[in-house]
Design an enzyme around this catalytic site. Structure first.
Site, PDB file in Angstrom:
ATOM      1  N   HIS B 269       0.758  -1.244   0.000  1.00  0.00           N
ATOM      2  CA  HIS B 269       0.000   0.000   0.000  1.00  0.00           C
ATOM      3  C   HIS B 269       0.790   1.296   0.000  1.00  0.00           C
ATOM      4  O   HIS B 269       0.473   2.208   0.714  1.00  0.00           O
ATOM      5  CB  HIS B 269      -0.959   0.000   1.192  1.00  0.00           C
ATOM      6  CG  HIS B 269      -1.685  -1.293   1.374  1.00  0.00           C
ATOM      7  ND1 HIS B 269      -2.467  -1.843   0.385  1.00  0.00           N
ATOM      8  CD2 HIS B 269      -1.742  -2.148   2.406  1.00  0.00           C
ATOM      9  CE1 HIS B 269      -2.977  -2.978   0.818  1.00  0.00           C
ATOM     10  NE2 HIS B 269      -2.547  -3.200   2.036  1.00  0.00           N
ATOM     11  N   ASP B 299      -2.632 -10.331   8.016  1.00  0.00           N
ATOM     12  CA  ASP B 299      -2.130  -9.466   9.085  1.00  0.00           C
ATOM     13  C   ASP B 299      -3.162  -8.635   9.820  1.00  0.00           C
ATOM     14  O   ASP B 299      -2.979  -8.338  10.988  1.00  0.00           O
ATOM     15  CB  ASP B 299      -0.957  -8.607   8.594  1.00  0.00           C
ATOM     16  CG  ASP B 299      -1.157  -8.094   7.192  1.00  0.00           C
ATOM     17  OD1 ASP B 299      -2.301  -8.131   6.716  1.00  0.00           O
ATOM     18  OD2 ASP B 299      -0.177  -7.656   6.567  1.00  0.00           O
ATOM     19  N   TYR B 530      -8.657  -3.716  -6.907  1.00  0.00           N
ATOM     20  CA  TYR B 530      -7.244  -3.905  -7.228  1.00  0.00           C
ATOM     21  C   TYR B 530      -6.796  -5.343  -6.984  1.00  0.00           C
ATOM     22  O   TYR B 530      -5.903  -5.848  -7.648  1.00  0.00           O
ATOM     23  CB  TYR B 530      -6.351  -2.908  -6.481  1.00  0.00           C
ATOM     24  CG  TYR B 530      -6.104  -3.186  -5.011  1.00  0.00           C
ATOM     25  CD1 TYR B 530      -6.718  -2.429  -4.029  1.00  0.00           C
ATOM     26  CD2 TYR B 530      -5.241  -4.207  -4.598  1.00  0.00           C
ATOM     27  CE1 TYR B 530      -6.497  -2.673  -2.691  1.00  0.00           C
ATOM     28  CE2 TYR B 530      -5.013  -4.458  -3.253  1.00  0.00           C
ATOM     29  CZ  TYR B 530      -5.652  -3.696  -2.306  1.00  0.00           C
ATOM     30  OH  TYR B 530      -5.426  -3.958  -0.985  1.00  0.00           O
TER      31      TYR B 530
END
Lengths: 289, 1018
Positions: B269, B299, B530
């Site tokens: 990111h 995570d 995405y």
């Protein structure tokens, strides 16, 4: 004619800093001739957010206060400026001319609110110019209003008379009215930042088990006078808001028909959480039964 | 000559005319034509038709017929096929089929092939216009970021300002929710996160990498001096040299060591877009060269993925439930919202800027009661008020079980639902009542664990048990972040799942959420997220096979290496040559049981690291390990493809400078993630699809990630395969065409305006509320294509994904996997944290550290880099000319240590030490300290990996230990530390500070280099 005002609701500000960063985005590394020269990259927050905490674990409040140039109608900076370096526009906006004001360091001290910053590189006093260059091009609100997620900052374009009505209806205040500079930046719920609270949690043994005491009548006394009354909530919590800080001695009196009435004395400095107040003994009424 | 031959020949001649015409019209195109000199032949296999094009100093000449001397030969099986492939309106499936069937070939140097085909595409795109001219002489472009879309005002090639999008009169009207006699409509604009609004300062940051660089003492043909990674400085090199070294090392590692020798690791990111982001061009390149894959742990989902999933399924959401229409249901029906380890006002649902904030302001108008459970009085609690509970970190499960105890003993739960829709309740009930272990999980019992008075928990339980209540767990409301990232995260998520099941999940007003997900936007409009893979061609590791592959046919890619490394054990894999883990794979519940080991059989150990973005030291656990791993001779070569000279970038041998999303083309949707976060657009008030304009030219010599990968691929003969002969803007157009956009807006208008607002559905056609179907015993009726058809037990679309199709208090999947696992038994039980009060470390390190995602930066994005964020005192504090990371601690804990506001303190344990500025607060109970994770800066004051850091990488302190033995998960929020006034010491205490190679010289060198700037390397 209509003039520009900013109305800030302190209760809706949560310190996200979007306004402050948008202000930096607009003015750092951009020159708007006639309005502003580039602000310094660091340390100059033309829109700043002050923060304070009130109370103690677990009764804590956080308050934020966005502060900026107040665009005062009776601005001391205008008077302190040489060569007409600061002007009051007819639409209410105060502009520090980025050319004429050069070197006029005295202007930093002229603002009682401390809203004028000194730009060392440019030798220039600077403050937030209300995004006048954008409004003059047809923008209807400031960048701070545009980015505020809670709509805590409103840009109001209004006749002074309509503004007076809004002030009365929404109970708006200005920062430090005693400066008598007639700011055009107004605040709602200013108590949330400047005033203190006294709170506590009421508990007692009910059927052999320590429980929160809901619905207890809690009264706040100042000397002989009762100045507030509330009921404890489901968790036994109560809170009296909008008290002056450092205002001295108060007495909190808690009454519940299941227990003896209890009083707690408090000398108020900053906001105070009295902790868990344990009720005990049968009330007088209960004894009579 | 056949008709097809005539048509094909005419078409090729037309191409020549088109090139000349565009060269005449566009100076930019004329300039482009000067870039290369060569001849390209286009012909049929049999040579019956063809034409050659010769480019020489910008002049194009052409001849009909076959030219056997051409450097590049593009050939098609037949003239008929040629007439279909060489038209601007080419059917992509035709093209792909022709390539896959070897009917469409290109021979010659990749550099020329790719340039030629991209030039042909450019004939079409060179005239495209983008952006809107504004009154003040700026052009308004559009981009999209991790924190929302932005209008980008550009003047004279420079970005002037960034603002959120304000819709115009032609954009769709938003939805309205009618609840309790009031109407609520979101504002007609997008919001922007603070870490996006500062984007101009990160774009023009002095830490931008503007040129390729090489470590001064790295010589690919001689001494590599691996131990000096992180210490030595850099020198500027040319792109040509950089690409030669990197492509050379790729070839060398593959031929010298074999498959698996190259490990590719992307950060998360630092960018956005469906083409140039990591799950697109990076995946394609890494698959194309063959790499050891870094397997990310789930995570932000840990406890839900490894725990809650076994109770209710939702593997495709990694253990978080569906969220459809919950905003409207909450507003209409709910009486209370419990925010549990949830701070959406700080974390903004990851990608949704401040979209949810305005909706939570409506809670006040609706008079809905709120409660917050979090060791920190977080920003959501501070803004919205309500009762605050601060359990000791890691003990929340005890509190949840006490709530269940009250419900069971006082009959405050949905008995009908539990009887009809769940399995194994009695087993768990008996555990809660203490029948199994003799310990009833009463409010009094939990008080000793959590520190929360029993009386308060009883009140909460009674209110929750009698009011229709939404459980807002984690940052998304259905999980995500917070307490699930701790040693007790699995128990916590599991116990919350059990609580909501007891209240009848799906009942009106009873569900997961806190108004972050679940707006009534139109999810039936297709635009890929995405994670759906973009141009990656990766149908194994992205969401591509579900919808995008059919809509945007492309060359598939597969990674030839099956070697995998758990991200949290990269250092062990490199240094010790061994690692094992459990995968992040949401296909089924059982996917997570498939243990894997490194090295994979027959694969090479890792010898080269290709690092894309850089955040490991700030975001992984016990991160001095990563520093050690970089500085080993076991790694021949490290290349870092980065935008900024950040903490981790400084450990590379060669640095490839990438540009930001302001400097390249892309296309995406606001918060459009897809994949495991399907329909994440319901976090937004409006679905907004964005053109990501190339607003300015890349700074310095930086290039887009796509272009860097393409350039490298070309040197490996993979250029045409990687790009399919297209440049970024062509891929953007291709993705546009694959979506539902063309049904609503023309390419021309979209490109100019830069965005499209998807109209919401009419009120009577909104999607059904999540889980209502399950509560009412109907077939699934929400638009969620999960679980897999074969994963239903009885009948397709009936019941949950669990073996029984019911909510399982006692989990069949865990029973099948390992019924005796003490850390993850079939029913959820309370187990104290392996790092916390009562453990051995507690004596020396008596403070519990929580390190949530930061409020003002996004992972490492926008932190450091001299960005305007650094001037926010809550983020960093300027002390003696240095911006220090902030450590929050209770005022009394601070006073006992002689610490005052903004004093420099050393927060440390046996794993590391970080210097921070102390912020004294009452927002934390005693014994707990709080510092955000994700610092972008790593500034060791001595030898890297063995010294005190003043950059703020708090994760040096967190444990590498996995949440549980049979899972791979981060437990970063279970961390014991001590805090002292910093005395200026720079060495780590004890074993942590002892480097085998530590020399005074190295330390001195490190300190000198730390003060140098990358720009000095020009």
């Amino acid at each position: 004619m209509k003039k520009w005002n900013l109305v800030i609701d302190v209760a809706k500000c949560f310190g996200c800093n979007a306004c402050a960063v948008a202000c930096h985005d607009e003015y750092y590394d951009n020159d708007f001739p006639g309005y502003s020269a580039s602000m310094s990259k660091h340390g100059q927050r033309w829109i700043d957010i002050l923060q304070r905490e009130k109370g103690q674990v677990p009764m804590v409040e956080v308050a934020y206060l966005p502060v900026t140039c107040n665009h005062c109608d009776d601005a001391p900076c205008v008077k302190a400026a040489k060569d007409g370096a600061i002007t009051k526009r007819s639409d209410g906006i105060v502009i520090i001319d980025p050319v004429k004001a050069k070197g006029q360091r005295q202007l930093v001290g002229a603002c009682p609110y401390g809203a004028i910053y000194w730009n060392e590189e440019q030798q220039l006093p600077q403050a937030w110019p209300f995004d006048a260059h954008l409004l003059d091009q047809g923008w209807t609100r400031t960048r701070a209003s545009q980015v505020c997620p809670t709509q805590a900052i409103r840009t109001v374009h209004a006749e002074d008379e309509d503004m007076r009505k809004m002030i009365a209806e929404e109970k708006l205040e200005v920062l430090h009215p005693e400066y008598k500079t007639q700011p055009r930046v107004y605040y709602k719920n200013l108590d949330r930042y400047f005033k203190a609270f006294v709170g506590g949690s009421v508990a007692g043994v009910i059927d052999g088990v320590t429980e929160c005491v809901e619905g207890a009548r809690v009264r706040l006394h100042r000397g002989e006078r009762m100045i507030g009354e509330t009921r404890s909530d489901a968790y036994g919590d109560f809170k009296f808001q909008s008290l002056e800080e450092n205002s001295g001695a108060y007495r909190v009196e808690i009454a519940d028909p299941r227990f003896a009435t209890k009083a707690v004395e408090v000398k108020l400095g900053q906001s105070t959480y009295l902790g868990t107040i344990s009720m005990s003994g049968a009330s007088a009424a209960a004894v009579r039964h | 000559m056949t008709i097809a031959s005539v048509k094909f020949s005419a078409l090729l001649y037309g191409m020549l005319l088109a090139i000349r015409l565009q060269a005449l019209r566009y100076p930019h195109f004329r300039k482009h034509l000067k870039e290369k000199s060569f001849t390209c032949q286009i012909r049929t296999f049999d040579g019956s038709a063809g034409r050659s094009f010769t480019f020489r100093d910008g002049i194009v000449s052409s001849r009909s017929g076959v030219d056997s001397a051409a450097q590049v030969c593009i050939s098609v099986a037949s003239a008929e096929l040629g007439t279909r492939l060489f038209v601007p309106w080419v059917d992509q499936l035709d093209r792909i089929e022709a390539m896959k069937n070897f009917d469409f070939k290109a021979d010659g140097p990749d550099e020329f092939i790719v340039w030629f085909t991209q030039t042909m595409m450019m004939i079409r795109s060179v005239g495209w216009e983008s952006g809107t001219k504004m009154r003040d002489g700026t052009t308004r472009y559009v981009t999209n970021t991790n924190g929302g879309p932005l209008f980008v005002y550009v003047k004279d090639g420079k970005v002037v300002r960034l603002t959120p999008l304000e819709f115009d009169e032609t954009d769709a009207e938003p939805w309205t929710i009618h609840a309790r006699g009031k109407s609520f409509t979101p504002p007609r604009q997008t919001t922007a996160a603070t870490h996006s609004l500062c984007g101009k300062t990160t774009l023009y940051s002095p830490d931008r990498l503007l040129y390729p660089m090489k470590r001064v003492d790295f010589d690919p043909k001689g001494a590599r001096n691996q131990k000096n990674r992180g210490i030595s400085g850099y020198e500027r090199i040319s792109w040509d040299e950089a690409l030669a070294i990197v492509s050379g090392e790729i070839k060398r590692c593959k031929t010298q060591y074999g498959q698996g020798a190259i490990m590719a690791n992307h950060g998360s990111h630092h960018n956005w877009g469906n083409i140039g982001y990591y799950i697109s061009s990076a995946y394609k390149f890494f698959n194309a060269i063959g790499t050891t894959r870094v397997v990310h742990n789930p995570d932000s989902w840990e406890g839900w993925y490894w725990g809650a999933m076994h109770h209710f399924g939702y593997s495709m959401r990694l253990g978080q439930t569906e969220t459809y229409s919950t905003v409207e249901d909450l507003m209409k029906e709910a009486e209370m919202v419990v925010f549990w380890a949830a701070d959406p006002e700080a974390t903004s649902g990851s990608y949704s800027a401040f979209e949810g904030t305005i909706r939570r302001m409506w809670l006040h108008e609706l008079g809905i009661e709120v409660v917050h459970i979090d060791p920190y009085l977080n920003h959501t609690a501070a803004l919205h008020g309500g009762k605050w509970f601060a359990p000791k970190p890691g003990t929340d499960t005890a509190m949840a079980m006490a709530i269940a105890h009250v419900w069971i003993t006082e009959g405050l739960y949905d008995k009908k639902f539990v009887a009809e829709r769940s399995l194994g309740f009695e087993v768990w009930r008996d555990y809660i009542l203490g029948k199994e272990d003799g310990v009833p999980k009463t409010p009094e019992w939990q008080e000793a664990e959590t520190g929360i008075p029993a009386k308060d928990v009883r009140v909460l339980a009674r209110r929750w048990g009698t009011k229709k209540t939404y459980l807002g767990a984690g940052g998304w409301g259905n999980g995500h972040g917070g307490a699930c990232r701790s040693a007790t995260g699995i128990q916590w998520a599991r116990s919350l799942a059990c609580l909501l099941a007891m209240q009848g999940m799906g009942r009106p007003g009873v569900n997961y959420g806190h108004l972050q997900w679940g707006t009534p936007v139109d999810l039936h409009f297709y635009f890929p997220g995405y994670a759906d893979g973009g141009m990656s061609g990766d149908i194994e590791n992205t969401g591509m096979p579900i919808s995008l592959y059919q809509r945007m046919p492309q060359l598939p890619t597969f990674n030839p290496s099956t070697q995998k490394v758990p991200r949290l054990q990269i250092p062990e894999a490199i240094l010790e040559g061994k690692a094992e883990g459990y995968p992040w794979n949401g296909k089924t519940i059982e996917s997570q049981f498939q243990k894997f080991s490194y090295p994979a059989p027959g694969h090479s150990p890792i010898r080269m690291l290709y690092k894309y973005g850089g955040a490991s030291i700030g975001t992984m656990t016990q991160t001095n390990r990563y520093v050690h791993a970089y500085r080993t001779e076991k790694l021949d070569f490290v290349v870092s493809q980065s935008i900024w000279f950040e903490g981790e970038t400084k450990f590379a041998d060669v640095i490839l400078p990438a540009c930001t999303q302001f400097e390249r083309w892309d296309i995406s949707e606001f918060g459009g993630t897809g994949g495991y976060a399907l329909h994440g657009q319901t976090q937004m008030n409006h679905r907004v699809v964005l053109m990501q304009h190339k607003c300015i030219e890349p700074l310095g010599e930086s290039k887009s990630d796509f272009q860097i990968f393409e350039a490298l691929a070309s040197r490996l003969g993979l250029g045409a395969y990687f790009s399919e002969g297209m440049s970024e803007i062509d891929w953007v157009k291709r993705l546009f065409d694959s979506s539902d956009l063309p049904k609503h807006i023309s390419w021309k208008e979209f490109l100019k305006k830069g965005y499209f607002v998807v109209p919401p559905l009419p009120e009577d056609r909104r999607d059904p509320v999540s889980l209502r179907w399950f509560y009412e015993g109907r077939k699934k009726d929400v638009p969620e294509p999960h679980p897999l058809p074969g994963d239903y037990g009885e009948e397709f679309m009936k019941g949950l994904q669990t073996q029984s199709g019911k909510f399982e208090f006692e989990c069949s999947s865990l029973k099948r996997f390992d019924p005796d696992d003490p850390e993850r038994p079939p029913i959820v039980k309370y187990l104290r944290s392996w790092e916390g009060p009562g453990t051995e470390l507690y004596g020396r390190f008596p403070l519990q550290l929580v390190s949530p995602h930061s409020r003002f930066s996004y992972h490492t994005l926008s932190d450091g880099k001299d960005s305007s964020i650094n001037d926010i005192k809550e983020h960093r504090v300027l002390v003696n000319g240095h911006y220090y990371w902030v450590l929050r601690m209770n005022g009394q804990d601070a006073a006992e240590r002689g610490i005052k506001q903004h004093d420099l303190v050393k927060i440390h344990n046996d794993r590391g030490a970080v210097v921070c500025a102390a912020h004294l607060t009452q927002r934390l109970p005693r014994g707990v300290v709080h510092a955000y994770e994700s610092s972008a800066c790593y500034e060791p004051l001595g030898e890297p990996g063995y010294s005190v850091d003043r950059g703020g990488c708090i994760n040096q302190l967190t444990s590498k230990r996995s949440i549980a033995k049979k899972v791979t998960g981060t437990a970063a929020n279970s961390c014991l530390v001590q805090v002292v006034l910093w005395d200026g010491s720079t060495r780590l205490e004890g074993a942590a500070g002892e480097s085998s190679s530590a020399t005074t010289a190295a330390r001195t060198a490190a300190r000198t280099e730390a003060d140098k700037h990358p720009a000095m390397a020009k």
